[in-house]
Design a protein around this motif. Structure first.
Motif, PDB file in Angstrom:
ATOM      1  N   SER A 153       0.848  -1.184   0.000  1.00  0.00           N
ATOM      2  CA  SER A 153       0.000   0.000   0.000  1.00  0.00           C
ATOM      3  C   SER A 153       0.883   1.234   0.000  1.00  0.00           C
ATOM      4  CB  SER A 153      -0.930   0.018   1.217  1.00  0.00           C
ATOM      5  OG  SER A 153      -1.709   1.202   1.244  1.00  0.00           O
TER       6      SER A 153
ATOM      7  N   ARG B  47       1.488   1.243 -17.740  1.00  0.00           N
ATOM      8  CA  ARG B  47       0.890   0.984 -16.438  1.00  0.00           C
ATOM      9  C   ARG B  47      -0.164  -0.103 -16.583  1.00  0.00           C
ATOM     10  NH1 ARG B  47      -2.165   5.729 -13.203  1.00  0.00           N
ATOM     11  NH2 ARG B  47      -3.632   5.403 -14.924  1.00  0.00           N
ATOM     12  N   TRP B  48      -0.129  -1.059 -15.656  1.00  0.00           N
ATOM     13  CA  TRP B  48      -1.106  -2.144 -15.625  1.00  0.00           C
ATOM     14  C   TRP B  48      -1.853  -2.065 -14.298  1.00  0.00           C
ATOM     15  CZ3 TRP B  48       3.491  -2.503 -18.059  1.00  0.00           C
ATOM     16  CH2 TRP B  48       3.498  -3.025 -19.365  1.00  0.00           C
ATOM     17  N   VAL B  49      -3.186  -1.985 -14.374  1.00  0.00           N
ATOM     18  CA  VAL B  49      -4.039  -1.966 -13.185  1.00  0.00           C
ATOM     19  C   VAL B  49      -4.974  -3.159 -13.285  1.00  0.00           C
ATOM     20  CG1 VAL B  49      -5.716  -0.676 -11.839  1.00  0.00           C
ATOM     21  CG2 VAL B  49      -3.899   0.543 -13.050  1.00  0.00           C
ATOM     22  N   GLU B  50      -4.919  -4.031 -12.286  1.00  0.00           N
ATOM     23  CA  GLU B  50      -5.687  -5.267 -12.356  1.00  0.00           C
ATOM     24  C   GLU B  50      -7.171  -5.029 -12.125  1.00  0.00           C
ATOM     25  OE1 GLU B  50      -5.713  -9.732 -10.278  1.00  0.00           O
ATOM     26  OE2 GLU B  50      -4.153  -8.257  -9.811  1.00  0.00           O
ATOM     27  N   ASN B  51      -7.521  -4.174 -11.168  1.00  0.00           N
ATOM     28  CA  ASN B  51      -8.930  -3.964 -10.860  1.00  0.00           C
ATOM     29  C   ASN B  51      -9.385  -2.551 -11.230  1.00  0.00           C
ATOM     30  OD1 ASN B  51      -9.380  -6.593  -9.852  1.00  0.00           O
ATOM     31  ND2 ASN B  51      -8.465  -6.021  -7.895  1.00  0.00           N
ATOM     32  N   LEU B  52      -9.504  -1.693 -10.256  1.00  0.00           N
ATOM     33  CA  LEU B  52     -10.085  -0.367 -10.470  1.00  0.00           C
ATOM     34  C   LEU B  52      -9.002   0.698 -10.589  1.00  0.00           C
ATOM     35  CD1 LEU B  52     -12.564   1.557 -10.532  1.00  0.00           C
ATOM     36  CD2 LEU B  52     -12.393   1.653  -8.022  1.00  0.00           C
ATOM     37  N   ASP B  53      -9.176   1.591 -11.538  1.00  0.00           N
ATOM     38  CA  ASP B  53      -8.308   2.758 -11.696  1.00  0.00           C
ATOM     39  C   ASP B  53      -9.218   3.989 -11.732  1.00  0.00           C
ATOM     40  OD1 ASP B  53      -6.322   4.532 -12.116  1.00  0.00           O
ATOM     41  OD2 ASP B  53      -5.833   3.912 -14.163  1.00  0.00           O
ATOM     42  N   GLU B  54      -9.207   4.767 -10.671  1.00  0.00           N
ATOM     43  CA  GLU B  54     -10.129   5.898 -10.524  1.00  0.00           C
ATOM     44  C   GLU B  54      -9.337   7.189 -10.337  1.00  0.00           C
ATOM     45  OE1 GLU B  54     -13.727   7.435  -7.527  1.00  0.00           O
ATOM     46  OE2 GLU B  54     -12.983   5.367  -7.466  1.00  0.00           O
ATOM     47  N   THR B  55      -9.774   8.234 -11.044  1.00  0.00           N
ATOM     48  CA  THR B  55      -9.161   9.551 -10.945  1.00  0.00           C
ATOM     49  C   THR B  55     -10.241  10.567 -10.586  1.00  0.00           C
ATOM     50  OG1 THR B  55      -7.483   9.008 -12.599  1.00  0.00           O
ATOM     51  CG2 THR B  55      -7.857  11.343 -12.154  1.00  0.00           C
TER      52      THR B  55
END
Length: 218
Positions: free
Chosen positions: A155, A172-180
């Motif tokens: 974390s 960039r690789w995001v497995e689940n959620l990517d929020e801005t």
């Protein structure tokens, strides 16, 4: 009762303590000059921690027929510097208020605390390992250069007043959620902007504007 006589050799009358001046050195031998010229060379005794140098006044144990030893350095030719020789091939060098420690391995252990304070602190080595259960760092300015950086964390939470990044390529690789979440978002693409998704939803409370020389829908 028969008594057994044990012959004992008489001590050498030449054995004694003399003052001398170091004139040179060859390997472990120190060449000396004194008023009586009774000792021409001697070795440094283990109890004499300060390494004698040319011009030093030393106290010598005249061994007579045996080896003579330098017991102590009485006066330094250069008082501002000295070398302390410790058993185990460890040396401490002092010169003009500076201290240098030379050893095969150096370890500092404090049962409660180890503090290093200086106007400038430098660390250099081929490989370094830093392990802490908890680490707190504080710096007004940080300049860092890295060849390759690999990091792993469960974390990460950061608070930044202003963030500026510049990269030649970025992946960039995001497995689940990517929020801005932002007050405003502006993206400028020099050549081509491509977005692909299984489902896409665009929602706007106000105006939606699409402008281009050619627009293909469907």
């Amino acid at each position: 009762m028969q008594n057994t006589l044990i012959p004992m050799s008489r001590p050498d009358a030449a054995v004694g303590l003399v003052y001398a001046t170091v004139t040179g050195r060859a390997d472990k031998w120190f060449f000396l000059s004194g008023g009586d010229l009774s000792v021409e060379r001697a070795q440094r005794a283990d109890s004499c921690l300060i390494e004698p140098e040319s011009g030093d006044t030393v106290l010598v144990c005249n061994g007579g027929a045996q080896t003579s030893y330098i017991l102590a350095v009485l006066a330094r030719a250069t008082p501002a510097q000295a070398t302390l020789k410790l058993p185990g091939d460890v040396s401490l060098h002092t010169a003009q208020g500076q201290l240098q420690v030379q050893a095969e391995q150096l370890e500092l252990t404090g049962r409660k605390r180890v503090t290093v304070v200086g106007a400038q602190v430098e660390l250099a080595g081929v490989q370094g390992d830093v392990r802490f259960s908890r680490l707190n760092t504080s710096a007004e300015e940080v300049n860092a250069r890295f060849g390759v950086v690999r990091s792993m964390a469960q974390s990460i939470t950061s608070t930044v007043g202003r963030l500026v990044q510049k990269a030649r390529d970025s992946f960039r690789w995001v497995e689940n959620l990517d929020e801005t979440r932002a007050g405003r978002v502006r993206m400028q693409v020099k050549e081509r902007f491509h977005m692909k998704a299984k489902h896409t939803t665009l929602l706007a409370d106000g105006q939606v504007k699409i402008d281009g020389e050619k627009i293909d829908l469907g």
